[in-house]
Design a protein around this motif. Sequence first.
Motif, PDB file in Angstrom:
ATOM      1  N   SER A  19       0.815  -1.222   0.000  1.00  0.00           N
ATOM      2  CA  SER A  19       0.000   0.000   0.000  1.00  0.00           C
ATOM      3  C   SER A  19       0.844   1.265   0.000  1.00  0.00           C
ATOM      4  N   PHE A  20       1.885   1.298   0.810  1.00  0.00           N
ATOM      5  CA  PHE A  20       2.711   2.502   0.878  1.00  0.00           C
ATOM      6  C   PHE A  20       3.398   2.772  -0.461  1.00  0.00           C
ATOM      7  N   ILE A  21       3.912   1.722  -1.081  1.00  0.00           N
ATOM      8  CA  ILE A  21       4.583   1.899  -2.371  1.00  0.00           C
ATOM      9  C   ILE A  21       3.580   2.344  -3.431  1.00  0.00           C
ATOM     10  N   LEU A  22       2.403   1.744  -3.445  1.00  0.00           N
ATOM     11  CA  LEU A  22       1.363   2.163  -4.399  1.00  0.00           C
ATOM     12  C   LEU A  22       0.994   3.627  -4.202  1.00  0.00           C
ATOM     13  N   PHE A  23       0.882   4.049  -2.951  1.00  0.00           N
ATOM     14  CA  PHE A  23       0.571   5.442  -2.655  1.00  0.00           C
ATOM     15  C   PHE A  23       1.694   6.350  -3.167  1.00  0.00           C
ATOM     16  N   ALA A  24       2.937   5.955  -2.902  1.00  0.00           N
ATOM     17  CA  ALA A  24       4.085   6.761  -3.333  1.00  0.00           C
ATOM     18  C   ALA A  24       4.148   6.859  -4.854  1.00  0.00           C
ATOM     19  N   ILE A  25       3.803   5.789  -5.549  1.00  0.00           N
ATOM     20  CA  ILE A  25       3.792   5.817  -7.013  1.00  0.00           C
ATOM     21  C   ILE A  25       2.722   6.787  -7.507  1.00  0.00           C
ATOM     22  N   ALA A  26       1.545   6.748  -6.902  1.00  0.00           N
ATOM     23  CA  ALA A  26       0.484   7.687  -7.281  1.00  0.00           C
ATOM     24  C   ALA A  26       0.939   9.124  -7.062  1.00  0.00           C
ATOM     25  N   LYS A  27       1.573   9.393  -5.920  1.00  0.00           N
ATOM     26  CA  LYS A  27       2.064  10.749  -5.635  1.00  0.00           C
ATOM     27  C   LYS A  27       3.136  11.166  -6.643  1.00  0.00           C
ATOM     28  N   GLU A  30       1.511  12.114  -9.785  1.00  0.00           N
ATOM     29  CA  GLU A  30       0.875  13.417  -9.559  1.00  0.00           C
ATOM     30  C   GLU A  30       1.909  14.533  -9.673  1.00  0.00           C
ATOM     31  N   SER A  31       3.080  14.342  -9.088  1.00  0.00           N
ATOM     32  CA  SER A  31       4.109  15.383  -9.143  1.00  0.00           C
ATOM     33  C   SER A  31       4.637  15.580 -10.563  1.00  0.00           C
ATOM     34  N   MET A  32       4.504  14.539 -11.388  1.00  0.00           N
ATOM     35  CA  MET A  32       4.916  14.626 -12.796  1.00  0.00           C
ATOM     36  C   MET A  32       3.790  15.187 -13.667  1.00  0.00           C
ATOM     37  N   GLU A  33       2.666  15.554 -13.030  1.00  0.00           N
ATOM     38  CA  GLU A  33       1.476  16.064 -13.703  1.00  0.00           C
ATOM     39  C   GLU A  33       0.869  15.043 -14.663  1.00  0.00           C
ATOM     40  N   GLU A  34       1.042  13.778 -14.344  1.00  0.00           N
ATOM     41  CA  GLU A  34       0.387  12.694 -15.074  1.00  0.00           C
ATOM     42  C   GLU A  34      -0.816  12.282 -14.236  1.00  0.00           C
ATOM     43  N   TYR A  35      -1.808  13.159 -14.251  1.00  0.00           N
ATOM     44  CA  TYR A  35      -2.921  13.058 -13.317  1.00  0.00           C
ATOM     45  C   TYR A  35      -3.802  11.821 -13.527  1.00  0.00           C
ATOM     46  N   LYS A  37      -2.843   8.890 -14.671  1.00  0.00           N
ATOM     47  CA  LYS A  37      -2.112   7.745 -14.124  1.00  0.00           C
ATOM     48  C   LYS A  37      -2.151   7.763 -12.602  1.00  0.00           C
ATOM     49  N   ALA A  38      -2.023   8.939 -12.029  1.00  0.00           N
ATOM     50  CA  ALA A  38      -2.087   9.060 -10.575  1.00  0.00           C
ATOM     51  C   ALA A  38      -3.445   8.604 -10.063  1.00  0.00           C
ATOM     52  N   GLU A  39      -4.505   9.063 -10.737  1.00  0.00           N
ATOM     53  CA  GLU A  39      -5.850   8.672 -10.318  1.00  0.00           C
ATOM     54  C   GLU A  39      -6.042   7.155 -10.434  1.00  0.00           C
ATOM     55  N   GLU A  40      -5.537   6.566 -11.504  1.00  0.00           N
ATOM     56  CA  GLU A  40      -5.637   5.115 -11.670  1.00  0.00           C
ATOM     57  C   GLU A  40      -4.949   4.386 -10.521  1.00  0.00           C
ATOM     58  N   ARG A  41      -3.780   4.860 -10.128  1.00  0.00           N
ATOM     59  CA  ARG A  41      -3.038   4.222  -9.031  1.00  0.00           C
ATOM     60  C   ARG A  41      -3.768   4.376  -7.705  1.00  0.00           C
ATOM     61  N   TYR A  42      -4.309   5.564  -7.458  1.00  0.00           N
ATOM     62  CA  TYR A  42      -5.088   5.756  -6.227  1.00  0.00           C
ATOM     63  C   TYR A  42      -6.301   4.823  -6.208  1.00  0.00           C
ATOM     64  N   MET A  43      -6.978   4.718  -7.342  1.00  0.00           N
ATOM     65  CA  MET A  43      -8.167   3.867  -7.401  1.00  0.00           C
ATOM     66  C   MET A  43      -7.801   2.398  -7.213  1.00  0.00           C
ATOM     67  N   GLN A  63      -9.016  14.681  -7.775  1.00  0.00           N
ATOM     68  CA  GLN A  63     -10.284  14.728  -8.511  1.00  0.00           C
ATOM     69  C   GLN A  63     -10.799  16.165  -8.625  1.00  0.00           C
ATOM     70  N   GLU A  64     -10.598  16.952  -7.598  1.00  0.00           N
ATOM     71  CA  GLU A  64     -10.959  18.372  -7.707  1.00  0.00           C
ATOM     72  C   GLU A  64     -10.125  19.041  -8.793  1.00  0.00           C
ATOM     73  N   GLU A  65      -8.827  18.758  -8.806  1.00  0.00           N
ATOM     74  CA  GLU A  65      -7.922  19.317  -9.816  1.00  0.00           C
ATOM     75  C   GLU A  65      -8.368  18.915 -11.225  1.00  0.00           C
ATOM     76  N   LEU A  66      -8.883  17.704 -11.356  1.00  0.00           N
ATOM     77  CA  LEU A  66      -9.342  17.200 -12.647  1.00  0.00           C
ATOM     78  C   LEU A  66     -10.766  17.652 -12.973  1.00  0.00           C
ATOM     79  N   GLN A  67     -11.299  18.574 -12.177  1.00  0.00           N
ATOM     80  CA  GLN A  67     -12.652  19.105 -12.393  1.00  0.00           C
ATOM     81  C   GLN A  67     -13.719  18.018 -12.281  1.00  0.00           C
TER      82      GLN A  67
END
Length: 106
Positions: A19-27, A30-35, A37-43, A63-67
């Motif tokens: 879980s921690f690694i999956l969370f870190a990958i999503a973050k 997100e920091s790379m602005e690949e939103y 992919k980040a959302e997919e990882r969070y889901m 999700q707010e950022e993605l409108q």
Amino acid sequence: MTDRLQRLLEFLEEQKDDSFILFAIAKEYESMEEYEKAEERYMYLKSLDPKYVGLYYHLGQLQEELQKPEDAMATYNEGIAIAKEIKDHHALSELQGVKVNLELEL
């Protein structure tokens, strides 16, 4: 792909579905602005470990950022329920705060 993302993906190969690694990958996505992919990882993390309460705040913010305010609201509500269930008062407070802010914007 950043070096950090590459290392995280390698760690994930060694520790499948951590879980921690999956969370870190999503973050990292997100920091790379690949939103997306980040959302997919969070889901994916949410489906794998729904009690990983920290993901709800970050997923909702993304999700707010993605409108997607309706998705964000649903995410916050899910997170609030989990935080109450596991008695994580800090997460509960943060999630309630961002939910109120979103409600004021809608």
